[in-house]
Design a protein around this motif. Structure first.
Motif, short mmCIF file in Angstrom:
data_model
loop_
_atom_site.label_atom_id
_atom_site.label_comp_id
_atom_site.label_asym_id
_atom_site.label_seq_id
_atom_site.Cartn_x
_atom_site.Cartn_y
_atom_site.Cartn_z
N ILE A 651 0.86 -1.18 0.00
CA ILE A 651 0.00 0.00 0.00
C ILE A 651 0.90 1.23 0.00
O ILE A 651 1.92 1.27 0.69
CB ILE A 651 -0.94 0.02 1.23
CG1 ILE A 651 -1.94 -1.14 1.12
CG2 ILE A 651 -1.68 1.35 1.35
CD1 ILE A 651 -2.82 -1.31 2.34
N ALA A 652 0.54 2.23 -0.79
CA ALA A 652 1.37 3.43 -0.92
C ALA A 652 1.56 4.10 0.44
O ALA A 652 0.59 4.33 1.17
CB ALA A 652 0.72 4.41 -1.90
N ALA A 653 2.81 4.41 0.75
CA ALA A 653 3.12 5.05 2.04
C ALA A 653 2.44 6.40 2.17
O ALA A 653 2.12 6.85 3.28
CB ALA A 653 4.63 5.20 2.18
N GLU A 654 2.18 7.06 1.02
CA GLU A 654 1.59 8.40 1.06
C GLU A 654 0.10 8.38 1.40
O GLU A 654 -0.47 9.43 1.70
CB GLU A 654 1.76 9.08 -0.30
CG GLU A 654 3.22 9.28 -0.72
CD GLU A 654 3.80 8.07 -1.45
OE1 GLU A 654 4.85 8.22 -2.08
OE2 GLU A 654 3.18 6.98 -1.38
N ARG A 655 -0.51 7.22 1.36
CA ARG A 655 -1.95 7.13 1.58
C ARG A 655 -2.30 7.12 3.06
O ARG A 655 -1.64 6.46 3.86
CB ARG A 655 -2.52 5.87 0.92
CG ARG A 655 -2.59 5.93 -0.59
CD ARG A 655 -3.58 6.97 -1.04
NE ARG A 655 -3.69 7.01 -2.50
CZ ARG A 655 -4.30 7.98 -3.17
NH1 ARG A 655 -4.84 9.00 -2.50
NH2 ARG A 655 -4.36 7.96 -4.48
N SER A 656 -3.37 7.83 3.39
CA SER A 656 -3.92 7.75 4.75
C SER A 656 -4.93 6.63 4.80
O SER A 656 -5.70 6.44 3.85
CB SER A 656 -4.58 9.08 5.13
OG SER A 656 -5.70 9.32 4.29
N LEU A 657 -4.93 5.88 5.87
CA LEU A 657 -5.90 4.81 6.05
C LEU A 657 -7.08 5.34 6.86
O LEU A 657 -6.89 6.13 7.79
CB LEU A 657 -5.27 3.62 6.76
CG LEU A 657 -4.13 2.93 6.01
CD1 LEU A 657 -3.49 1.85 6.87
CD2 LEU A 657 -4.62 2.34 4.70
N PRO A 658 -8.31 4.95 6.53
CA PRO A 658 -9.47 5.46 7.27
C PRO A 658 -9.37 5.11 8.76
O PRO A 658 -9.04 3.97 9.12
CB PRO A 658 -10.65 4.73 6.61
CG PRO A 658 -10.15 4.31 5.28
CD PRO A 658 -8.69 4.04 5.44
N ALA A 659 -9.65 6.11 9.59
CA ALA A 659 -9.63 5.87 11.04
C ALA A 659 -10.86 5.09 11.48
O ALA A 659 -11.88 5.07 10.79
CB ALA A 659 -9.56 7.21 11.77
N PHE A 660 -10.75 4.43 12.63
CA PHE A 660 -11.88 3.71 13.20
C PHE A 660 -12.76 4.72 13.94
O PHE A 660 -12.29 5.43 14.83
CB PHE A 660 -11.40 2.63 14.18
CG PHE A 660 -10.68 1.50 13.51
CD1 PHE A 660 -11.37 0.35 13.13
CD2 PHE A 660 -9.31 1.56 13.25
CE1 PHE A 660 -10.71 -0.70 12.51
CE2 PHE A 660 -8.65 0.52 12.63
CZ PHE A 660 -9.34 -0.62 12.25
N PRO A 661 -14.04 4.82 13.59
CA PRO A 661 -14.91 5.78 14.27
C PRO A 661 -15.23 5.32 15.69
O PRO A 661 -15.12 4.13 16.03
CB PRO A 661 -16.15 5.80 13.40
CG PRO A 661 -16.19 4.45 12.75
CD PRO A 661 -14.75 4.05 12.55
N LEU A 925 -4.93 14.31 -1.59
CA LEU A 925 -4.15 15.06 -2.58
C LEU A 925 -4.33 16.57 -2.48
O LEU A 925 -3.44 17.31 -2.91
CB LEU A 925 -4.52 14.59 -4.00
CG LEU A 925 -4.25 13.11 -4.29
CD1 LEU A 925 -4.54 12.80 -5.75
CD2 LEU A 925 -2.83 12.70 -3.93
N LEU A 926 -5.45 17.01 -1.93
CA LEU A 926 -5.66 18.46 -1.82
C LEU A 926 -5.86 18.94 -0.39
O LEU A 926 -5.86 20.14 -0.14
CB LEU A 926 -6.88 18.88 -2.65
CG LEU A 926 -6.72 18.96 -4.17
CD1 LEU A 926 -7.98 19.55 -4.78
CD2 LEU A 926 -5.51 19.78 -4.57
#
Length: 942
Positions: A651-661, A925-926
């Motif tokens: 998985i791309a290191a730059e990607r954020s993974l969704p947090a657990f709500p 990205l933005l």
């Protein structure tokens, strides 16, 4: 590079085929040796000179790309093919393309002022109009080219000797199509060259571009073009749609209509109309058709205003008494709908189910307008002898109809008819002194009949011309002259049974998996670079193999040739399908409705190679369900272990993974106080929510919520907003038990897991859901699985139940739009807050629904102002953009489409994206937080 390629081919005796887009219909763009595609790198607009009326372009420049640059300056390049959003100027020059505007502006040939070409010896030559004071042999040769210019001098000498011979001139004039045939692409244009100075006194200046236009890359390789540009046509427009019960009536009417000098005059028959109604995108464009006409004659008029154009169209309609209906569509928006349907004609023909297809062999014949009706009547009689009901469409006003017999070229009988029909129609064309090729070229298909069309003496002139330009025969050999028989080297061997493949997804509507790939007819709509969402990976890479057409070609080649014991394990398929984002855009934007998303899902399933990352993607719902029980601990683990997991699984290191709500949507929903009777707002909204009318409260309207795994376990705030919104609008929201959607499983080809979830969901929800109690979902890719994949995953009674359930299943935007059109919702039901909104619609909702409905639903509050983006694909596409090897491509796709629309927006603008992938892409990205429609609509109350 091109000079190097030509010299290499000459040194080694290789063929070299110039290629621009690959959409040629007569086999021009195929060949052995080197196939040199200019569409990827030679794409520069070098110069635009409005004062002098020209533009200089490289051959890979797309026609619409040039016109987009010219439009702000008040100019355009006139010739307009139906493939204008992906055809290149080099291809148009090679084929002498004409298109729908030819009755007004002529063909490409008339608009090429000069060109730079590479000759067969590798020398570079600039060609263009010669001053009248110079005779042809007086050629200025740059010093650096002197050593390589002998071929150029030989060419000039040959042409001078041939065209100065009056007897040869007469034979050429007598053998070529008569002068009133405006579309003429038969052989090499010696007849037109002979009309120029010095061979015809007071003729136009000699210009070798006249000859090279339509030469299909057989004489030289074009590297630059100087083209004439024209002032834009009058802005007012109206299209008169004349409806006829017979083809002959439409043909007879064409002659009278053309006396009024329309801007365009095109024909479509009932076959195309019927097929258009099977395509989601084109079904909307055919809404103007009244009844069941055998043929439509579409006539556009231009004037300074729409009103003047409409007046002219109506006056013609009043004169034309043989049409049973003659609606007039006014303005540019309406005319674009009509011409979008016409432009899709070629691709729509791919919708024919089975091995028999509408075949291009006699589709390019052109005759003089005064001969058109009689010629077509004879063609119809001939077709009856072959038990054919061919397809008729295209350029009636120019004397050219694209006639297509329906043939099965997988059989010997079909191949024989392929040859015999072309031979017999060629004889008819010769009878009327027409052109066997009006604009698509001779190529491989019509070239074998050229000796009969022009006679042996003139044909020999064409052969000698080719040999003079190309002594070694390296430039696109076997096209125009010295061509092999037309029914050799076809894609399939005759009378060989096509392999059948057992599939988990149901492709029976297309005749099976293989025939589903063969719906692609090569029209190349997937190569367009602007508008819509297809094909995001091609737009980013400009590589043919990463277009929908490229993938379909690979699939059918490998599945029929069966080069492996298991063709699904072929490495070429892995490479070609890897970059398919499964955006579904091809299902609607491809006129043939090639469904590469489902073809890829089945391919992945058949291949059966499941990686650790794929298993983790599929297990996403379970992992988040478990982590959601201890969200604080899970988020800490995500922070500490996340980087290692990313590296291990790719998985791309730059990607954020969704947090657990902190709380899932299901838990929140179960803790809510029940909605009041009648579906009105609950007390938590306060007094302001009591706006629901008494009449509405009595209806007790209910909806069933499909709480997909993404909203339930990752973004519960989106679901909470939807529930509150629906309740505030007076709906009782019920959330029955159901399985997860299976979207992740579908995207990764884990079809057994998807089928298991589809089976459960259909069994649970089918007894509950109806037109009065619909199923409403929030994540488009999840809820639209009910409409697309579920009926294809199931069989028998379960599949029928899935189809019934799909009829009452909506995204939340679709549902609100339905309620609005039914009069059950309106602006008064929302709050007074103002908002400026930029809307990006999820690819699946564009493909399987209607983006305009999303915009309309979001526009319901009186003070909401919505801009609907034509933003293409966001590039995230579920897990695709998370994968390390796809991260950069994902960014490129986003930059080409969505992000350019979102940069520099006013601070108060709200960005709406209903897809969870789209919102995550914008966030990563933005750094912008995209909202769902439900969140923003709820905010209308403040």
């Amino acid at each position: 590079d091109i000079v190097a390629c030509v010299r290499f081919a000459a040194a080694h005796g290789l063929a070299i085929t110039p290629r621009a887009g690959g959409t040629s219909l007569a086999g021009q763009a195929i060949g052995g040796g080197l196939v040199v595609d200019v569409s990827k790198h030679l794409r520069r607009i070098v110069e635009i000179n409005v004062e002098a009326g020209y533009a200089i372009v490289e051959p890979g420049v797309i026609r619409d790309q040039l016109n987009a640059a010219l439009a702000p300056l008040g100019y355009w390049f006139g010739p307009n093919t139906s493939t204008a959003n992906r055809c290149t100027l080099g291809g148009m020059f090679g084929n002498n393309s004409c298109g729908s505007t030819s009755i007004t502006v002529g063909s490409t040939r008339e608009h090429v002022l000069a060109a730079r070409v590479v000759l067969a010896d590798g020398s570079v030559q600039a060609i263009g109009a010669r001053p009248r004071s110079l005779s042809l042999p007086n050629v200025q040769v740059p010093k650096e080219e002197e050593a390589a210019s002998k071929l150029w001098l030989q060419i000039n000498k040959f042409l001078t000797n041939l065209l100065a011979d009056k007897e040869a001139q007469n034979r050429i004039t007598e053998s070529f199509p008569k002068r009133t045939v405006t579309r003429r692409n038969t052989g090499y244009a010696l007849d037109l060259l002979a009309e120029q100075e010095p061979f015809t006194p007071d003729g136009p200046p000699f210009n070798l571009c006249t000859l090279l236009a339509g030469s299909e890359g057989t004489l030289a390789f074009t590297t630059e073009l100087k083209v004439r540009i024209l002032p834009l046509p009058s802005p007012g427009t109206a299209v008169l749609a004349l409806h006829y019960t017979t083809i002959d009536a439409a043909m007879r009417a064409t002659q009278s209509v053309m006396r009024h000098t329309p801007f365009m005059c095109e024909l479509m028959d009932d076959t195309i109309l019927q097929l258009a109604r099977q395509n989601p995108e084109q079904r909307k464009n055919a809404s103007f058709v009244e009844g069941t006409p055998r043929a439509l004659l579409l006539v556009e008029f231009r004037a300074e205003t729409d009103e003047l154009a409409v007046a002219k169209a109506k006056s013609i309609a009043a004169e034309e008494g043989t049409a049973y209906a003659a609606p007039v569509l006014a303005g540019s928006v309406q005319s674009k709908i009509v011409w979008a349907l016409r432009a899709a004609g070629l691709g729509i023909l791919g919708n024919m189910v089975g091995d028999a297809k509408a075949v291009a062999c006699i589709e390019d014949t052109a005759v003089a307008l005064e001969d058109l009706a009689d010629y077509i009547a004879e063609v119809e009689a001939l077709m009856h002898l072959y038990q054919q009901n061919p397809v008729y469409y295209a350029h009636a006003g120019a004397g050219e109809l694209h006639l297509r017999p329906v043939l099965n070229l997988k059989t010997t009988h079909g191949r024989e008819d392929f040859f015999r029909i072309t031979r017999d129609v060629a004889a008819l064309v010769k009878k009327y002194r027409g052109s066997l090729s009006g604009e698509h070229g001779d190529g491989r298909v019509r070239a074998p009949f050229l000796p009969e069309m022009v006679g042996p003496e003139v044909y020999q002139m064409l052969v000698e011309l080719k040999r003079t330009f190309d002594p070694q025969g390296i430039f696109n050999p076997g096209k125009i002259v010295e061509a092999p028989p037309m029914n050799e080297s076809l894609r399939y061997e005759a009378d060989v049974a096509s392999p059948a493949y057992e599939t988990t997804l149901d492709f029976s509507r297309d005749g099976g998996y293989l025939l589903a790939t063969e719906k692609c007819n090569g029209s190349g709509d997937c190569r367009k670079m602007a508008g819509g969402a297809m094909c995001p990976s091609y737009r980013a890479t400009l590589s043919e193999q990463h277009s929908t057409r490229g993938r379909a070609n690979m699939l059918r080649e490998i599945l029929t040739q069966n080069q492996h014991d298991d063709p699904f394990t072929h490495p070429a398929l892995a490479e070609g399908l890897d970059l398919c984002l499964s955006c579904k855009a091809c299902t609607s934007e491809c006129p043939s409705s090639v469904d590469m998303t489902n073809l890829k899902a089945e391919y992945l399933h058949q291949r059966g190679d499941v990686s650790l990352r794929t298993r983790l993607v599929a297990a996403n719902e379970r992992l988040y369900a478990l982590g959601g029980k201890v969200p604080g601990l899970a988020n800490l683990g995500l922070k500490l272990v996340g980087p290692l997991v990313k590296r291990v699984v790719g998985i791309a290191a730059e990607r954020s993974l969704p947090a657990f709500p902190k709380q899932s949507l299901r838990t929140w929903f179960q803790q809510r106080p029940p909605s009041p009777a009648g579906g009105g707002p609950d007390a938590s909204f306060g007094e302001g929510a009591q706006k629901v009318s008494k009449e509405r409260s009595k209806t007790k309207r209910e909806i069933f919520l499909f709480g997909d795994e993404f909203v339930d376990l990752q973004e519960p705030h989106v679901g909470q907003a939807a529930v509150r919104l629906l309740q505030r609008l007076g709906y009782t929201v019920r959330w029955p038990e159901h399985a997860t959607s299976g979207r992740a499983h579908l995207s990764k080809g884990l079809l057994e897991g998807a089928k298991e979830r589809a089976t459960k969901n259909v069994a649970l929800l089918h007894p509950l859901v109806s037109a009065d109690r619909p199923l409403v979902g929030l994540e488009p890719s999840a809820i639209l699985s009910f409409r697309d994949e579920y009926p294809k995953l199931l069989r028998g009674a379960a599949a029928e139940q899935a189809r019934e359930l799909a009829q009452h299943t909506y995204t939340i935007d679709e549902f609100l739009f339905r309620e609005f059109t039914a009069g059950r919702l309106g602006p008064d039901d929302f709050g007074p807050r103002s908002a400026r909104i930029t809307l990006h619609v999820h690819c699946h909702e564009k493909a399987l629904g209607d983006a305009r409905k999303c915009a309309a639903a979001l526009s319901l509050p009186a003070n909401f102002h919505v801009t609907l983006l034509d933003s293409g694909c966001c590039g995230m596409a579920g897990s695709f953009g998370y994968e390390a090897e796809h991260y950069e491509l994902s960014k490129t796709i986003a930059e080409q489409s969505l992000l350019q629309h979102l940069r520099n927006l006013p601070e108060e603008t709200i960005v709406v994206a209903n897809g969870t992938s789209c919102r995550h892409q914008v966030k990563d990205l933005l750094g912008l937080r995209g909202k769902s429609s439900a969140e923003v609509l709820l905010e209308s109350w403040g």
